[in-house]
Scaffold this motif. Structure first.
Motif, PDB file in Angstrom:
ATOM      1  N   ASP A  55       6.826  -0.920 -11.151  1.00 43.78           N
ATOM      2  CA  ASP A  55       6.691  -2.358 -11.388  1.00 43.78           C
ATOM      3  C   ASP A  55       6.005  -2.549 -12.736  1.00 43.78           C
ATOM      4  O   ASP A  55       4.785  -2.420 -12.859  1.00 43.78           O
ATOM      5  N   ARG A  56       6.791  -2.853 -13.765  1.00 45.48           N
ATOM      6  CA  ARG A  56       6.247  -2.955 -15.116  1.00 45.48           C
ATOM      7  C   ARG A  56       5.401  -4.209 -15.309  1.00 45.48           C
ATOM      8  O   ARG A  56       4.587  -4.274 -16.245  1.00 45.48           O
ATOM      9  N   TRP A  57       5.564  -5.204 -14.448  1.00 46.70           N
ATOM     10  CA  TRP A  57       4.782  -6.431 -14.574  1.00 46.70           C
ATOM     11  C   TRP A  57       3.349  -6.246 -14.066  1.00 46.70           C
ATOM     12  O   TRP A  57       2.436  -6.908 -14.528  1.00 46.70           O
ATOM     13  N   ARG A  58       3.175  -5.349 -13.115  1.00 40.85           N
ATOM     14  CA  ARG A  58       1.865  -5.192 -12.478  1.00 40.85           C
ATOM     15  C   ARG A  58       1.336  -3.759 -12.529  1.00 40.85           C
ATOM     16  O   ARG A  58       0.285  -3.477 -11.961  1.00 40.85           O
ATOM     17  N   ASP A  59       2.062  -2.861 -13.182  1.00 39.16           N
ATOM     18  CA  ASP A  59       1.681  -1.445 -13.276  1.00 39.16           C
ATOM     19  C   ASP A  59       1.418  -0.862 -11.880  1.00 39.16           C
ATOM     20  O   ASP A  59       0.387  -0.243 -11.613  1.00 39.16           O
ATOM     21  N   VAL A  60       2.402  -1.068 -11.010  1.00 39.09           N
ATOM     22  CA  VAL A  60       2.297  -0.642  -9.610  1.00 39.09           C
ATOM     23  C   VAL A  60       3.544   0.155  -9.249  1.00 39.09           C
ATOM     24  O   VAL A  60       4.635  -0.083  -9.785  1.00 39.09           O
ATOM     25  N   LEU A  61       3.392   1.107  -8.339  1.00 36.88           N
ATOM     26  CA  LEU A  61       4.517   1.828  -7.762  1.00 36.88           C
ATOM     27  C   LEU A  61       4.792   1.264  -6.374  1.00 36.88           C
ATOM     28  O   LEU A  61       3.882   1.165  -5.545  1.00 36.88           O
ATOM     29  N   TRP A  62       6.044   0.880  -6.143  1.00 37.32           N
ATOM     30  CA  TRP A  62       6.461   0.410  -4.826  1.00 37.32           C
ATOM     31  C   TRP A  62       7.194   1.556  -4.129  1.00 37.32           C
ATOM     32  O   TRP A  62       8.081   2.184  -4.722  1.00 37.32           O
ATOM     33  N   VAL A  63       6.814   1.823  -2.888  1.00 37.11           N
ATOM     34  CA  VAL A  63       7.295   3.009  -2.185  1.00 37.11           C
ATOM     35  C   VAL A  63       7.900   2.605  -0.843  1.00 37.11           C
ATOM     36  O   VAL A  63       7.303   1.835  -0.087  1.00 37.11           O
ATOM     37  N   ALA A  64       9.105   3.143  -0.562  1.00 37.89           N
ATOM     38  CA  ALA A  64       9.756   2.929   0.731  1.00 37.89           C
ATOM     39  C   ALA A  64       9.265   3.989   1.715  1.00 37.89           C
ATOM     40  O   ALA A  64       9.250   5.181   1.401  1.00 37.89           O
ATOM     41  N   GLY A  65       8.913   3.547   2.915  1.00 38.64           N
ATOM     42  CA  GLY A  65       8.272   4.434   3.883  1.00 38.64           C
ATOM     43  C   GLY A  65       9.175   5.090   4.892  1.00 38.64           C
ATOM     44  O   GLY A  65       8.694   5.701   5.851  1.00 38.64           O
ATOM     45  N   GLY A  66      10.501   4.973   4.719  1.00 35.28           N
ATOM     46  CA  GLY A  66      11.418   5.669   5.622  1.00 35.28           C
ATOM     47  C   GLY A  66      11.234   5.268   7.075  1.00 35.28           C
ATOM     48  O   GLY A  66      11.198   4.075   7.407  1.00 35.28           O
ATOM     49  N   PRO A  67      11.081   6.237   7.997  1.00 34.16           N
ATOM     50  CA  PRO A  67      10.995   5.926   9.424  1.00 34.16           C
ATOM     51  C   PRO A  67       9.727   5.178   9.808  1.00 34.16           C
ATOM     52  O   PRO A  67       9.623   4.672  10.936  1.00 34.16           O
ATOM     53  N   GLN A  68       8.761   5.093   8.894  1.00 33.62           N
ATOM     54  CA  GLN A  68       7.559   4.315   9.186  1.00 33.62           C
ATOM     55  C   GLN A  68       7.838   2.815   9.160  1.00 33.62           C
ATOM     56  O   GLN A  68       7.006   2.017   9.589  1.00 33.62           O
ATOM     57  N   GLY A  69       9.000   2.430   8.626  1.00 36.95           N
ATOM     58  CA  GLY A  69       9.367   1.012   8.610  1.00 36.95           C
ATOM     59  C   GLY A  69       8.479   0.163   7.733  1.00 36.95           C
ATOM     60  O   GLY A  69       8.200  -0.996   8.068  1.00 36.95           O
ATOM     61  N   GLU A  70       8.018   0.723   6.604  1.00 30.45           N
ATOM     62  CA  GLU A  70       7.080  -0.026   5.773  1.00 30.45           C
ATOM     63  C   GLU A  70       7.409   0.100   4.293  1.00 30.45           C
ATOM     64  O   GLU A  70       8.125   1.005   3.853  1.00 30.45           O
ATOM     65  N   ILE A  71       6.843  -0.837   3.538  1.00 29.32           N
ATOM     66  CA  ILE A  71       6.889  -0.852   2.085  1.00 29.32           C
ATOM     67  C   ILE A  71       5.439  -0.774   1.611  1.00 29.32           C
ATOM     68  O   ILE A  71       4.576  -1.506   2.116  1.00 29.32           O
ATOM     69  N   ARG A  72       5.158   0.115   0.655  1.00 32.35           N
ATOM     70  CA  ARG A  72       3.784   0.267   0.167  1.00 32.35           C
ATOM     71  C   ARG A  72       3.704  -0.060  -1.320  1.00 32.35           C
ATOM     72  O   ARG A  72       4.591   0.308  -2.096  1.00 32.35           O
ATOM     73  N   ALA A  73       2.625  -0.731  -1.718  1.00 27.12           N
ATOM     74  CA  ALA A  73       2.292  -0.922  -3.131  1.00 27.12           C
ATOM     75  C   ALA A  73       1.158   0.039  -3.451  1.00 27.12           C
ATOM     76  O   ALA A  73       0.118   0.027  -2.784  1.00 27.12           O
ATOM     77  N   GLN A  74       1.363   0.900  -4.470  1.00 28.50           N
ATOM     78  CA  GLN A  74       0.375   1.912  -4.799  1.00 28.50           C
ATOM     79  C   GLN A  74       0.069   1.912  -6.287  1.00 28.50           C
ATOM     80  O   GLN A  74       0.944   1.641  -7.118  1.00 28.50           O
ATOM     81  N   SER A  75      -1.156   2.215  -6.614  1.00 27.10           N
ATOM     82  CA  SER A  75      -1.591   2.244  -8.004  1.00 27.10           C
ATOM     83  C   SER A  75      -0.810   3.298  -8.789  1.00 27.10           C
ATOM     84  O   SER A  75      -0.655   4.432  -8.334  1.00 27.10           O
ATOM     85  N   ALA A  76      -0.331   2.924  -9.970  1.00 26.97           N
ATOM     86  CA  ALA A  76       0.388   3.879 -10.814  1.00 26.97           C
ATOM     87  C   ALA A  76      -0.566   4.842 -11.512  1.00 26.97           C
ATOM     88  O   ALA A  76      -0.137   5.875 -12.025  1.00 26.97           O
ATOM     89  N   SER A  77      -1.854   4.546 -11.515  1.00 26.87           N
ATOM     90  CA  SER A  77      -2.811   5.432 -12.182  1.00 26.87           C
ATOM     91  C   SER A  77      -3.327   6.529 -11.262  1.00 26.87           C
ATOM     92  O   SER A  77      -3.412   7.690 -11.661  1.00 26.87           O
ATOM     93  N   ASN A  78      -3.632   6.194  -9.993  1.00 28.32           N
ATOM     94  CA  ASN A  78      -4.168   7.217  -9.094  1.00 28.32           C
ATOM     95  C   ASN A  78      -3.462   7.296  -7.744  1.00 28.32           C
ATOM     96  O   ASN A  78      -3.795   8.146  -6.917  1.00 28.32           O
ATOM     97  N   GLY A  79      -2.490   6.404  -7.497  1.00 28.86           N
ATOM     98  CA  GLY A  79      -1.719   6.452  -6.259  1.00 28.86           C
ATOM     99  C   GLY A  79      -2.353   5.763  -5.076  1.00 28.86           C
ATOM    100  O   GLY A  79      -1.773   5.755  -3.977  1.00 28.86           O
ATOM    101  N   ARG A  80      -3.509   5.156  -5.241  1.00 25.30           N
ATOM    102  CA  ARG A  80      -4.182   4.503  -4.112  1.00 25.30           C
ATOM    103  C   ARG A  80      -3.307   3.400  -3.519  1.00 25.30           C
ATOM    104  O   ARG A  80      -2.686   2.636  -4.255  1.00 25.30           O
ATOM    105  N   VAL A  81      -3.240   3.347  -2.184  1.00 27.98           N
ATOM    106  CA  VAL A  81      -2.458   2.304  -1.514  1.00 27.98           C
ATOM    107  C   VAL A  81      -3.185   0.972  -1.663  1.00 27.98           C
ATOM    108  O   VAL A  81      -4.335   0.816  -1.236  1.00 27.98           O
TER     109      VAL A  81
END
Length: 314
Positions: free
Chosen positions: A94-120
């Motif tokens: 996400d270039r607007w917010r410097d965030v990584l968006w991650v699909a969670g597969g069988p967990q049925g979730e979407i995660r927003a994580q820091s692009a610098s350290n990966g923190r959820v």
């Protein structure tokens, strides 16, 4: 633990134009600061890859960790706070917010994580998580859209005032129109193209245009070509699209019509260095694709890597 880049001679790369004259002679990739291959940690089990233009980010199906690979020198670093213990499937920067968006597969979730350290930073769950498989996603300025390979819908996270919303439920947008789910994996890769979304249905090999406001789908006419085992999608310019066909070890370069209802296949690429590629990131004149190696009998001890291919329209 990360591995350093293993520089190799150019792999046996074939560019396969779909022309009456048949196959052209093998093409060799141009030099790159990161070489033609970047090794991942043993047992990494990659599926998704994305880029901020300088670095690649690769998630792990095994642990949820996210790795950063510097394209200037090929060095890799695991983001220190990225491990979730849950799969990281599709991933988009996400270039607007410097965030990584991650699909969670069988967990049925979407995660927003820091692009610098990966923190959820936040987690969004699709209603009735059981029986879901959140496979891939794409971020726009105003929303994140994620495919569900088992349920005929998209998961949607709305961005309000440019800010990531607090954790909660993701919206569900029913997919209507031409797309009809069948047995097996359905909607997989997704990308933005113009004012629409485009997704691939893996089990039928069909591309679809999606109205991102209503969820209505229209099949994209690709003539006699199909995209069986279609996985990741990556836009290329205004109307270009790269389609990864995992079990076929192919990256297909496609040109879409202005209204995204027709697709012309420009060429296909394969390489002896591909082993079930799943997704691809387009950086300048290069395509970087991760090799998931699905079917490997010892995935926790297997080698994994990223392969560089030339961008036909780069």
């Amino acid at each position: 633990m990360t591995k350093s880049l293993r520089l190799r001679a150019s792999t046996a790369l074939l560019t396969l134009p779909l022309a009456a004259g048949g196959l052209l002679a093998p093409a060799v990739a141009a030099p790159s600061g990161a070489g033609d291959r970047i090794d991942l940690p043993t047992g990494w089990q990659p599926e998704g890859v994305t880029t901020d233009g300088t670095d690649l980010y690769v998630g792990s199906l095994a642990t949820g960790k996210i790795l950063r690979a510097d394209l200037r020198n090929g060095r890799t670093t695991v983001l220190s706070k990225s491990e979730t213990g849950k799969p990281a499937v599709g991933i988009d920067y996400d270039r607007w917010r410097d965030v990584l968006w991650v699909a969670g597969g069988p967990q049925g979730e979407i995660r927003a994580q820091s692009a610098s350290n990966g923190r959820v930073l936040a987690t969004y769950r699709l209603p009735h998580r059981k029986g879901r498989f959140v496979n891939d996603l794409v971020v726009t300025r105003k929303a994140v859209y994620a495919t569900d390979s088992m349920k005929q819908q998209l998961g949607v996270v709305r961005i309000v005032d440019g800010q990531i919303p607090p954790s909660g439920r993701a919206e569900k947008m029913r997919l209507t129109g031409d797309l009809q789910y069948e047995d097996g994996f359905n909607a997989n890769g997704i990308a933005r193209s113009g004012r629409w979304l485009v997704l691939v249905q893996s089990n039928t090999g069909t591309l679809f245009r999606v109205n991102k406001k209503t969820g209505r789908t229209r099949a994209i006419d690709a003539g006699s070509h199909d995209f069986s085992n279609g996985d990741g999608l990556e836009p290329d310019g205004k109307r270009g699209l790269h389609v990864v066909r995992n079990q076929d070890n192919l990256v297909v370069d496609v040109r879409l019509s202005p209204r995204r209802l027709k697709a012309t296949v420009v060429e296909e690429q394969t390489s002896s260095d591909l082993d079930v590629p799943t997704t691809v990131a387009d950086v300048g004149t290069s395509l970087w694709t991760v090799n998931a190696r699905f079917g490997n009998t010892t995935p926790t001890t297997a080698d994994y890597w990223i392969t560089r291919l030339p961008d036909p329209e780069g």
